[in-house]
Write an enzyme that holds these catalytic residues in place. Sequence first.
Site, PDB file in Angstrom:
ATOM      1  N   VAL A  21       0.882  -1.159   0.000  1.00 20.32           N
ATOM      2  CA  VAL A  21       0.000   0.000   0.000  1.00 20.32           C
ATOM      3  C   VAL A  21       0.919   1.207   0.000  1.00 20.32           C
ATOM      4  CG1 VAL A  21      -1.667   1.332   1.343  1.00 20.32           C
ATOM      5  CG2 VAL A  21      -1.828  -1.157   1.285  1.00 20.32           C
ATOM      6  N   CYS A  22       0.618   2.202  -0.826  1.00 22.00           N
ATOM      7  CA  CYS A  22       1.422   3.417  -0.872  1.00 22.00           C
ATOM      8  C   CYS A  22       0.459   4.599  -0.935  1.00 22.00           C
ATOM      9  CB  CYS A  22       2.354   3.390  -2.086  1.00 22.00           C
ATOM     10  SG  CYS A  22       3.562   4.718  -2.112  1.00 22.00           S
TER      11      CYS A  22
END
Length: 125
Positions: free
Chosen positions: A103-104
């Site tokens: 996840v970014c």
Amino acid sequence: MEFIHASKACASVGPYSHAVKAGNTYYLSGQVPFHPVSGVVVGANMAEQAAQTLTNLKAVLDEAGLKITDLVKTTVFLANWGDFEAFNEVYGNFLGDHRPARVCVETSNLAGGCLIEMDAICFVE
């Protein structure tokens, strides 16, 4: 549960452990680009800060007896989405052919004015 402190990573700035082992799963706390001895932010740009953040993450992996290939998921917080490509290049080089889930997201007010923070989950059979 086992609490892990990594002497070669930057010191914890609160009441938490660098990592916690629960069964075969390891939860690594967020790492930022602080120098492990001086506590000063390393680097003025994303490439430099990402490299130090990953160095600190690797220090936690090493202390826990883990390898990069034990990473199953990372969460990355960027202060500026415009730095995504620079981060992604450093991250890809660090991981080699290993591709954990990720996840970014863009966020604000990271510790110490850092451009990046990253945590991780590892699993060992």
